[in-house]
Design a protein around this motif. Structure first.
Motif, short mmCIF file in Angstrom:
data_model
loop_
_atom_site.label_atom_id
_atom_site.label_comp_id
_atom_site.label_asym_id
_atom_site.label_seq_id
_atom_site.Cartn_x
_atom_site.Cartn_y
_atom_site.Cartn_z
N ALA A 210 -2.95 74.14 32.01
CA ALA A 210 -2.66 72.05 30.81
C ALA A 210 -2.85 73.31 29.51
CB ALA A 210 -2.62 71.16 30.64
N LEU A 211 -2.14 72.54 28.28
CA LEU A 211 -2.51 73.31 26.81
C LEU A 211 -2.75 72.41 26.26
CD1 LEU A 211 -1.90 76.75 25.29
CD2 LEU A 211 -1.27 74.71 23.81
N GLY A 212 -3.81 71.97 24.94
CA GLY A 212 -3.90 71.59 24.34
C GLY A 212 -3.91 71.83 22.57
N VAL A 213 -3.22 70.92 21.90
CA VAL A 213 -4.32 70.96 20.49
C VAL A 213 -4.88 70.31 19.63
CG1 VAL A 213 -2.55 71.10 17.83
CG2 VAL A 213 -1.14 72.12 20.45
N GLY A 214 -5.97 70.13 18.86
CA GLY A 214 -6.67 69.48 18.54
C GLY A 214 -7.21 69.09 17.11
N CYS A 215 -7.26 68.08 16.33
CA CYS A 215 -7.60 68.10 14.90
C CYS A 215 -8.90 67.28 14.22
CB CYS A 215 -6.09 68.10 13.52
SG CYS A 215 -5.09 68.86 14.12
N ALA A 216 -9.57 68.03 13.77
CA ALA A 216 -10.74 67.10 13.32
C ALA A 216 -10.56 66.79 12.31
CB ALA A 216 -11.82 67.47 13.20
N LEU A 217 -11.91 64.87 11.86
CA LEU A 217 -11.52 64.48 11.15
C LEU A 217 -12.60 64.81 10.07
CD1 LEU A 217 -10.21 62.34 8.70
CD2 LEU A 217 -11.19 59.75 10.43
N THR A 218 -12.45 64.85 8.98
CA THR A 218 -13.94 65.44 8.05
C THR A 218 -14.23 65.05 6.90
OG1 THR A 218 -13.27 67.28 6.98
CG2 THR A 218 -13.49 67.78 9.40
N ARG A 219 -15.38 64.11 7.20
CA ARG A 219 -16.01 63.57 5.01
C ARG A 219 -15.81 64.58 4.40
NH1 ARG A 219 -18.15 59.20 6.98
NH2 ARG A 219 -19.20 58.73 9.09
N ASP A 220 -15.85 63.47 3.18
CA ASP A 220 -15.28 64.42 2.39
C ASP A 220 -16.64 66.43 1.86
OD1 ASP A 220 -13.51 63.62 1.31
OD2 ASP A 220 -14.69 62.56 -0.45
N ASP A 221 -17.51 66.35 2.45
CA ASP A 221 -19.00 67.07 2.63
C ASP A 221 -18.31 68.50 3.33
OD1 ASP A 221 -19.64 65.81 5.12
OD2 ASP A 221 -21.76 65.84 4.25
N GLY A 222 -17.26 67.88 4.89
CA GLY A 222 -16.67 68.80 5.89
C GLY A 222 -17.49 68.64 7.22
N THR A 223 -18.26 67.02 7.27
CA THR A 223 -18.90 66.56 8.26
C THR A 223 -17.44 66.31 9.22
OG1 THR A 223 -21.00 66.04 7.38
CG2 THR A 223 -20.61 65.56 9.86
N PRO A 224 -17.63 67.33 10.38
CA PRO A 224 -16.85 65.87 11.57
C PRO A 224 -17.05 64.66 11.73
CG PRO A 224 -18.17 68.07 12.74
CD PRO A 224 -18.39 68.21 10.69
N VAL A 225 -15.93 63.67 12.03
CA VAL A 225 -16.25 62.91 11.91
C VAL A 225 -16.17 62.63 14.09
CG1 VAL A 225 -15.78 60.82 11.76
CG2 VAL A 225 -16.59 61.97 9.79
N LEU A 226 -14.47 62.85 13.99
CA LEU A 226 -13.25 62.75 14.62
C LEU A 226 -12.34 63.39 14.89
CD1 LEU A 226 -12.93 58.58 14.93
CD2 LEU A 226 -14.25 59.62 16.04
N ALA A 227 -12.13 63.32 16.17
CA ALA A 227 -11.04 64.18 16.14
C ALA A 227 -9.76 64.01 17.38
CB ALA A 227 -11.66 65.55 17.30
N MET A 228 -8.48 64.31 16.74
CA MET A 228 -7.91 63.73 18.23
C MET A 228 -7.09 64.93 18.72
SD MET A 228 -4.82 60.96 16.18
CE MET A 228 -6.00 60.14 16.03
N SER A 229 -6.50 64.59 19.96
CA SER A 229 -5.62 65.74 20.35
C SER A 229 -4.68 65.27 20.92
CB SER A 229 -7.10 66.66 21.08
OG SER A 229 -7.08 65.86 22.42
N VAL A 230 -3.96 66.31 22.00
CA VAL A 230 -2.67 66.04 22.38
C VAL A 230 -2.34 67.15 23.59
CG1 VAL A 230 -0.28 66.84 22.96
CG2 VAL A 230 -1.27 64.94 20.40
#
Length: 260
Positions: A210-230
């Motif tokens: 299996a293989l996954g692709v993921g992206c992060a949601l960050t605040r304006d200062d770059g702090t990661p908040v959440l991530a979503m992946s497939v």
């Protein structure tokens, strides 16, 4: 003497209310407005609005900030009672993320995951299952992994400053051997690749093939908040589809920025 019409009004209203609640549960987490509920149920729009007001007063339904879209209230409460949710993240943001995930799962056919960070771990918050016959379901709400294991966790790790990311990997080193021989050095290489590429692409170390692709949601200062992946079987994730999946993930995450 009580008029027969008055006697039937109560049960009739109750049945209409139950019909509306059933519909909101069916479409959850998207929610619906009065016009759409009227169209789907055949109940006059003005009566739908009255039902919404009555149901909202008893917390059976809730509405968004704009006041035009309604959600099943008990399902909303269920989100708030999860074992763990990220601090300073609104329920509204989680609901909006879930709505985007459902759309992606229908569009791509593969499983979509919402992941948060708790110190040195990634934690599953929600998942949506696609309609492709073979689904990769390595995570679920409450499931924890060392941060950086899994594409969503890697997206979160890569968004951290180097010093903090290195400290996280060092703290997790004793646990990495549980994940198919992945090493701290490999995690660091993947982290650098993710930062350069703008999204994470990772073999699923919990599920072979299996293989996954993921992206992060960050605040304006770059702090990661959440991530979503497939996640999908490897054959469904050639390089071109990886990039397209990342583009779609990024689009859904960008739609959430106004709720941070």
């Amino acid at each position: 003497m009580v008029d027969a019409q008055d006697q039937s009004a109560g049960p009739s209203t109750l049945l209409k209310g139950l019909k509306v609640l059933s519909l909101l549960k069916e479409v959850w987490p998207e929610g619906l407005g009065a016009t759409e509920v009227s169209r789907r149920t055949g109940i006059e729009r003005v009566n739908v609005q009255r039902l919404f007001l009555a149901l909202e007063s008893s917390a059976w339904v809730r509405r968004d900030k704009a006041g035009k879209r309604f959600f099943s209230g008990d399902d909303a409460e269920a989100i708030g009672s999860r074992l763990w949710t990220p601090p300073d993240i609104s329920q509204e943001l989680i609901l909006a993320a879930m709505q985007g995930m459902r759309k992606l799962a229908k569009q791509l056919g593969d499983a979509v995951f919402l992941i948060g960070r708790d110190a040195n771990e990634s934690v599953g918050l929600h998942r949506e299952i696609g309609d492709y016959p073979m689904q990769i379901l390595a995570s679920f709400p409450g499931k924890r992994h060392p941060l950086g294991v899994g594409s969503a966790g890697m997206a979160l790790l890569a968004a951290l400053p180097d010093k903090e990311a290195q400290a996280v990997v060092k703290a997790n080193s004793p646990r990495l051997e549980e994940y198919g021989g992945i090493s701290p050095e490999m995690i660091h290489r993947l982290r650098i690749n993710t930062r350069q590429r703008g999204y994470a692409v990772m073999q699923n170390y919990a599920v072979s093939g299996a293989l996954g692709v993921g992206c992060a949601l960050t605040r304006d200062d770059g702090t990661p908040v959440l991530a979503m992946s497939v996640s999908a079987i490897t054959d469904r994730m050639p390089i071109k589809r990886q990039a397209e999946t990342a583009r779609l993930l990024r689009h859904e995450l960008d739609n959430l920025r106004g709720l941070l």
